[in-house]
Design a protein around this motif. Structure first.
Motif, PDB file in Angstrom:
ATOM      1  N   ARG A 248       4.945   6.085  -0.295  1.00  0.00           N
ATOM      2  CA  ARG A 248       5.485   4.790  -0.711  1.00  0.00           C
ATOM      3  C   ARG A 248       6.868   4.650  -0.090  1.00  0.00           C
ATOM      4  N   ALA A 277       5.268  -0.784   7.141  1.00  0.00           N
ATOM      5  CA  ALA A 277       4.473  -0.380   5.978  1.00  0.00           C
ATOM      6  C   ALA A 277       2.993  -0.681   6.192  1.00  0.00           C
ATOM      7  N   ASP A 284       2.638   1.202  -0.794  1.00  0.00           N
ATOM      8  CA  ASP A 284       3.302  -0.090  -0.955  1.00  0.00           C
ATOM      9  C   ASP A 284       4.758   0.021  -0.525  1.00  0.00           C
ATOM     10  N   ARG A 348      -1.885  -5.655  -2.344  1.00  0.00           N
ATOM     11  CA  ARG A 348      -1.169  -4.376  -2.265  1.00  0.00           C
ATOM     12  C   ARG A 348      -1.728  -3.503  -1.151  1.00  0.00           C
ATOM     13  N   LYS A 352       0.827  -4.520   1.479  1.00  0.00           N
ATOM     14  CA  LYS A 352       1.788  -3.565   0.907  1.00  0.00           C
ATOM     15  C   LYS A 352       2.813  -4.254   0.003  1.00  0.00           C
TER      16      LYS A 352
END
Length: 467
Positions: A248, A277, A284, A348, A352
């Motif tokens: 993350r 990302a 995320d 998500r 992300k």
């Protein structure tokens, strides 16, 4: 750091000795606000040092670095001018004053205060700073050479369609460096003074932790002799491990140097990191305590992705149709118009964007879907108002739904009670008077008004970009 006192003549030196001196009470030194006697300039050449030709950083809150009340005591006519090189980020401070004396609050020691702001970047003399323009002219280039050039697109090659851009994307690049790397840690240590001065509520990151990454926004200026790398800004990102085999990203700090602000570079960095990302398929991307202005930029970037995401647009159409069916403001229970859970998860996974941020964007997406918007504005306001009220009740969880009941005791009866949470979330032990209720309603309404203004502003901006 140079300190000099301007000479002043003592008017009493030639006074008539036969005249009686008057006795009075000296006034207590009121001190001077640090912000009122400081000027800080960012300079890019030797010629700008010692002048006011550099970029003046304003406003900057320096009061936090001087005692509890943010004031400097014991000086008359105090002026502190600081020049910071944007080539090596060394700093030099010139201090002048007409006189100094203890007026009841002592004399502030300026050197420790300056050290607390500028740390090891502070050099002793003007000549020391001038020398760095030759000895450290390739400082940024040496850091960049230890990094990883990233080539993800941002805004399809256009840094910001609403900005007056002075440099095209062709000579701007993003370089990722791991803070555990010596060169990267060295650079960040020199940037700490600007972080403390320009990023609200910030604290320096741990330059020994390899989970920190810096994304440096670099402008390459090429002439006939060499290539000059100029640092326009950076963002500090922490990479967390996410079970079982992912990570993350959390954006902790972002700073575009003042001379390059309001040109779209901040949006460029946010968009670029978003694409990192997505491309690296992290779990995320989150943001640590975003300020209002940054949140605005972030939401504009995320809206750009969401408007191009087909499944989101289908969900928005469904929600808009439900809203357009009837007068929600007259119903006893108004639905929150939350996006379907599968859409939240899809956003998500693909974009992300975490759930909290997506819900912020969802309200704007619904607003954009209303046509004509004025016809359905009353119901839309009801939705936003209900959501704001629910958020406030959620944050007030320490009292909501709790009851206090006194129990018999052989000890102090006033201190003997039990507290439990009511299953139906009805508070029976606390009553608010009419004034408190009115104040709460006014505060809620103000939050709703502010949110509507924000939604309209972002909707207008992304509509222009999407057109």
């Amino acid at each position: 750091m140079k300190q000099k006192q301007l000479s002043t003549a003592d008017p009493s030196a030639h006074a008539d000795p036969k005249k009686r001196r008057r006795v009075g009470f000296a006034t207590i030194d009121a001190g001077v606000e640090a912000n009122d006697c400081f000027k800080i300039y960012l300079v890019s050449s030797k010629e700008e040092v010692g002048t006011s030709n550099g970029y003046c950083i304003s406003p900057v809150d320096l009061n936090n670095f001087f005692d509890e009340d943010g004031k400097i005591y014991g000086y008359q006519g105090l002026k502190i001018t600081v020049w910071i090189s944007i080539m090596s980020f060394h700093a030099y401070a010139d201090i002048t004053f007409e006189g100094n004396s203890d007026g009841g609050k002592g004399i502030t020691d300026l050197k420790p205060a300056l050290q607390s702001i500028f740390g090891e970047t502070l050099v002793e003399t003007k000549d020391d700073l001038l020398q760095t323009f030759s000895t450290e002219s390739h400082f940024i280039s040496s850091v960049v050479s230890n990094g990883e050039n990233l080539h993800y697109n941002a805004f399809n090659g256009d840094i910001n369609c609403n900005s007056s851009l002075e440099a095209t994307a062709s000579n701007v690049e993003v370089v990722r460096v791991v803070v555990g790397n010596l060169a990267a840690g060295h650079l960040y240590s020199r940037l700490v003074p600007l972080v403390l001065l320009l990023v609200d509520g910030s604290n320096p990151i741990d330059v020994t932790d390899p989970s920190w990454e810096l994304y440096l926004l670099i402008q390459k200026n090429v002439d006939s002799q060499n290539t000059q790398n100029l640092l326009l800004g950076f963002t500090a990102v922490y990479r967390f491990y996410h079970y079982p085999d992912s990570s993350r990203l959390r954006l902790s700090q972002i700073l575009v140097l003042p001379p390059y602000q309001h040109k779209g570079y901040g949006s460029y960095l946010v968009e670029f990191l978003s694409n990192v990302a997505i491309s690296e398929d992290v779990y995320d991307l989150t943001v640590e305590e975003p300020l209002d202005y940054f949140q605005h930029v972030r939401t504009c970037v995320d809206m750009k992705h969401l408007l191009a995401f087909d499944s989101v647009q289908e969900a928005v159409k469904s929600a808009v149709l439900q809203l357009e069916r009837g007068k929600l403001s007259k119903k006893s229970h108004t639905p929150r118009f939350m996006p379907p859970p599968d859409i939240v998860d899809s956003v998500r996974k693909s974009l992300k964007i975490n759930k909290k941020q997506f819900l912020q964007c969802w309200e704007i997406l619904i607003y954009l879907g209303l046509d004509p918007v004025d016809k359905y504005m009353e119901d839309y306001l009801t939705i936003i108002s209900n959501r704001v009220k629910a958020d406030i009740l959620g944050k007030d969880s320490e009292t909501a739904g709790k009851q206090v009941v006194q129990v018999p005791s052989v000890h102090d009866e006033e201190a003997s009670f039990v507290m439990f949470r009511s299953g139906n979330a009805v508070v029976t032990g606390v009553q608010m008077d009419k004034d408190q209720t009115k104040t709460q309603e006014e505060q809620v309404q103000q939050l709703v008004d502010d949110r509507i203004k924000e939604i309209k502003l972002i909707a207008k901006k992304v509509s222009q970009q999407h057109a």
